[in-house]
Motif scaffolding. Sequence first.
Motif, PDB file in Angstrom:
ATOM      1  N   TYR A  46      -9.477 -23.599  -0.424  1.00  0.00           N
ATOM      2  CA  TYR A  46     -10.268 -22.373  -0.514  1.00  0.00           C
ATOM      3  C   TYR A  46     -10.402 -21.919  -1.969  1.00  0.00           C
ATOM      4  O   TYR A  46      -9.412 -21.852  -2.690  1.00  0.00           O
ATOM      5  N   PHE A 103     -16.545  -9.313   2.593  1.00  0.00           N
ATOM      6  CA  PHE A 103     -17.680 -10.002   1.983  1.00  0.00           C
ATOM      7  C   PHE A 103     -17.824  -9.583   0.517  1.00  0.00           C
ATOM      8  O   PHE A 103     -18.156 -10.399  -0.341  1.00  0.00           O
ATOM      9  N   LEU A 118     -15.394 -11.345  -1.481  1.00  0.00           N
ATOM     10  CA  LEU A 118     -15.743 -12.761  -1.642  1.00  0.00           C
ATOM     11  C   LEU A 118     -17.086 -12.930  -2.353  1.00  0.00           C
ATOM     12  O   LEU A 118     -17.721 -13.974  -2.241  1.00  0.00           O
ATOM     13  N   TYR A 175     -17.942 -18.858   6.824  1.00  0.00           N
ATOM     14  CA  TYR A 175     -18.994 -19.365   5.936  1.00  0.00           C
ATOM     15  C   TYR A 175     -18.846 -18.778   4.530  1.00  0.00           C
ATOM     16  O   TYR A 175     -18.960 -19.483   3.528  1.00  0.00           O
ATOM     17  N   ILE A 176     -18.628 -17.457   4.486  1.00  0.00           N
ATOM     18  CA  ILE A 176     -18.559 -16.813   3.173  1.00  0.00           C
ATOM     19  C   ILE A 176     -17.322 -17.311   2.422  1.00  0.00           C
ATOM     20  O   ILE A 176     -17.347 -17.471   1.198  1.00  0.00           O
ATOM     21  N   ALA A 207     -20.022 -11.748  -1.783  1.00  0.00           N
ATOM     22  CA  ALA A 207     -21.277 -11.811  -1.027  1.00  0.00           C
ATOM     23  C   ALA A 207     -21.808 -10.395  -0.827  1.00  0.00           C
ATOM     24  O   ALA A 207     -21.718  -9.838   0.262  1.00  0.00           O
ATOM     25  N   PHE A 209     -19.027 -15.777  10.398  1.00  0.00           N
ATOM     26  CA  PHE A 209     -19.650 -15.405   9.119  1.00  0.00           C
ATOM     27  C   PHE A 209     -18.594 -15.396   8.011  1.00  0.00           C
ATOM     28  O   PHE A 209     -18.840 -15.856   6.903  1.00  0.00           O
ATOM     29  N   ALA A 221     -18.914 -28.399  -1.528  1.00  0.00           N
ATOM     30  CA  ALA A 221     -19.949 -27.450  -1.103  1.00  0.00           C
ATOM     31  C   ALA A 221     -20.665 -26.827  -2.286  1.00  0.00           C
ATOM     32  O   ALA A 221     -21.805 -26.379  -2.174  1.00  0.00           O
ATOM     33  N   HIS A 222     -20.003 -26.778  -3.464  1.00  0.00           N
ATOM     34  CA  HIS A 222     -20.626 -26.103  -4.605  1.00  0.00           C
ATOM     35  C   HIS A 222     -21.411 -27.052  -5.504  1.00  0.00           C
ATOM     36  O   HIS A 222     -22.009 -26.629  -6.470  1.00  0.00           O
ATOM     37  N   PHE A 250     -21.262 -28.653   6.024  1.00  0.00           N
ATOM     38  CA  PHE A 250     -21.683 -28.153   4.721  1.00  0.00           C
ATOM     39  C   PHE A 250     -20.500 -28.080   3.761  1.00  0.00           C
ATOM     40  O   PHE A 250     -20.598 -28.432   2.587  1.00  0.00           O
ATOM     41  N   MET A 251     -19.367 -27.646   4.296  1.00  0.00           N
ATOM     42  CA  MET A 251     -18.166 -27.532   3.472  1.00  0.00           C
ATOM     43  C   MET A 251     -17.762 -28.901   2.899  1.00  0.00           C
ATOM     44  O   MET A 251     -17.327 -29.001   1.753  1.00  0.00           O
ATOM     45  N   ILE A 270     -16.211 -20.288   2.579  1.00  0.00           N
ATOM     46  CA  ILE A 270     -16.589 -21.591   2.026  1.00  0.00           C
ATOM     47  C   ILE A 270     -17.293 -21.407   0.685  1.00  0.00           C
ATOM     48  O   ILE A 270     -17.129 -22.202  -0.229  1.00  0.00           O
TER      49      ILE A 270
END
Lengths: 495, 130, 334
Positions: free
Chosen positions: C110, C44, C47, B56-57, C49, B53, C117-118, A186-187, B59
Amino acid sequence: MIASHLPALQVVVPLLGAPFCFLLWRSPRLSWLLATLISWLTFAISIALLVTVNNSGTIEYAFGGWQAPWGIEYVVDQLNAFVLLIVSGIAAVVFPYSWISVQQEVELRQQSLFFTSMVLCLAGLLGITIAGDAFNLFVLLEISSLSTYTMISMGRDRRALTASFQYLIMGTIGATFIIIGVGILFMLTGSLNMQDLAQRIPELDQSRALHVAFGFLITGIGLKLAMFPLHLWLPNAYAYAPSAASAFIASTATKVAVYVMVRYLFSIFGVNFSFQTIHIQWLFVPVSLFAILFTSIVALFQRDIKRMLAYSSVAQIGYMLLGIGLFNVTGLTATLLHLFNHALMKGALFLAMGAVCYRIGNTFIDSMQGLGKQMPWTMAAFVIGGLSIVGVPLTTGFISKWVLIQAAVERGWWPVIIVIVVASLIAMMYIWRVIEAVYLQSRPENAKNVSEAPLSLLIPVWILALANLYFGANATLSSELAGNAAATLFSGTGF
Amino acid sequence: MDSFFNEVISGALGRYNYWVVIFLMMSGFYVVIGSTNLVKKIVGLNIFQTSVFILYISIGKINGGTAPIVWANAERYSNPLPHVLILTAIVVGVATTALGLSLIMRIKHAYNTVEEDEILAISLEEDEDE
Amino acid sequence: MELLVNISLLFMLSLTVIAVVRLKSLFAIVMLFGIYSLLSAMIFIALDAVDVAFTEAAVGAGISTVLMLATLVTTGRWEKKSSRSSFLPLLIVSITGAALVWGTLDMPEYGNPDNPAHHHVADRYIEQSPEEIGIPNMVTSVLASYRGFDTLGEVIVVFTALIGVLSLLQVRTPPSVAETPLRNENRKLSRPYPVLQVVALVMMPFIILFALYVQFHGDFGPGGGFQAGVIFAVAFILYTLTYGLDDALALTPVSVLKALAAGGVLIYGGTGVVSMLLGGNFLDYNVLSSNPVSGQHIGIIVIELGVGITVASVLICAFYAFMTRALPDQGQKG
């Protein structure tokens, strides 16, 4: 209207059937009836899907009406329509069988939970097979895995608990490796849809990150399909699970994992990347040759016949990986054929063992002495399945081995052929051990006399035993399906 | 030489997050396969998964982005897709944990120990007795 | 600043994980896992989330830790020293880690907004979901609609876990009130923690209110069915811990919880079936109403409700099963 929803219904019927099975917890019999009904319905759906795919090509289904790659889609092509048929077909035979067997082997309190788990496992396996989305595959994988751990833990022996726990740890590591791999994909691509990934991967083939993703996915799937030496969870899991669960899992779960491996290698990463950039065949061929010989020998020394069959399964998985490693259309055809044939033979053998267990309470070779006279039908079916494992002509086992040898001849790899022949001789020895005990020895004096297994066990056993003979003598249908799917995969237009 | 160092530093700054996460992941993985206590294995599995996790976050993070909830002053949003995937994965993780822990309780009841070595020894004896 | 927060959190995570590897006290290890989980929830948030942070805090630091502690009651607190060599695990882990680090060299940088991916699938979620789905929280849009089938799968995973837990651990049947009037009377008199009980009773309505808020506010802010289900379960866990399992079982009988767990799945799946019957694909909410956007809204509210019901009842039920095993004689002592 229903026809266009078939791909969704294939999974949704068992998925939503399971809560109903659970709600019937007061009456295990009703749970079982519903489970059986669901299994037949899914079998009918997969036949309809196979026919549709053969007539009008690949079917796609967009969940929520969202077009892929934004939404989740199901894709049915010749390859997975074939695997869907195997899984639901075995379920349609094993589920009716399970009632009597579960009555004896599983506590009353757990029975309806067992049937619910079987239905969930079926839904998960079908979902993995049909999914066109890499992350959705992971979710359905976990449904099938959790329900499998549950079923294994219901075995009567306390070792069922440790077998289940070991499988839970190994299986979860495998699943985590798979999500790491999917995460890296996915990355790099921004997509989770398999067809979409397949289009975007070729331009990345020099990326080190892609190579790592490949490694994680192959290891993760390898854990799930018990690829040697990642197979350590399998023998105990198959040996201590209730018979009906052993028969169902042994003939479907690893097949689905092999399918996922084929899908990743050929459709998603593509033939060029998997075989010409990474050269996965140089891993698969030696490992599977060693696995075939080693685990066949280990099988020779098992006292519990269910355990022996489990080791034999690891060897058979070796044949399937060998077919992939031979890297030609014939080899892949052999792999796909063996998926089908091995499901039939292991299904028949494990179901026969379930019938033995029903009558004498265990499946140890010394308790089975002289059983040939008392359970002639069960043992005859076992012999047919056993001959098929050995690869005697006119059984399905012969067909897949024959095609595999042809593939090796095409490559000119003579040592491979020698290994296949030697392994078949070892298989003959371990099957002969059982035949000798059952037919040539007399019943021990202190053993109680038993009668033939009831019809509701015998009929499913014989359906699979006869299927072994039918598809052994008349292999056009299965070879054609496997051959077409293999040719499509190799042409690089898989999907 | 200078440009080489600059490249190394900018490369490291763009990746340090992944490297720490890899360390975390591998420590969790080590606890799973290296310890013999079943409860500790489950804890290790949870650490392993939680670290995945974070990967993933990471990314999904975009520099200067905000949480993906529509907001008038937002310049750009971080990628919501990894968040969704990880929400699902967290749930799958707790489901596996619950099942694993129930198995451990039953194993304790059946073997009176939750040490893998001791269970293995008991099982080997049983295999020989048969 | 962001960099600094990030680095210090990662540093603390590393310390925690090293402690887990080295310690032998299982109790400490489990508590450290709770801390690990909370720290990751903070990361999270750093970041962006927020939904994930919410869930991780509720699940990792909350439910998972509670279940682990309940397990420790039966299994004992100490890990025994193992004679097994740690060479092979260390080798496997080092090779795997080295491979991953090697892979990072070609990974997109990063945080870079131009990362692939975006820019393939995610663009549409960010740019069009507010119009297509009509709700501001994009995570909820993707979770409940674009990838709604994953979420159905996730609810079924939870349901599957319940099947497993119930088959392994039996929930105790509480003694009926009529049969044991004397004991009940005694228990009332000798309630061990009156202060805690009163506090718990006062807090419960607020916890439940908060759960409902999270449930129905998930479209606008962080939250949704899953988080709400967990919080709802926490209210009953608190009740069980202060009043005892028997009282809790009388309040929420297991058969009701089981039916609710299956019911939540069926509410979710049923929405899919209804959309099929109305002529759409499975889980296509556009057909639920004459206006697609309000159809999406109805669909999301209903399926989130299904998620919340199943998650709450499964977690409560699993907790009861764990408590039955952990404290088999609780209640008889009181």
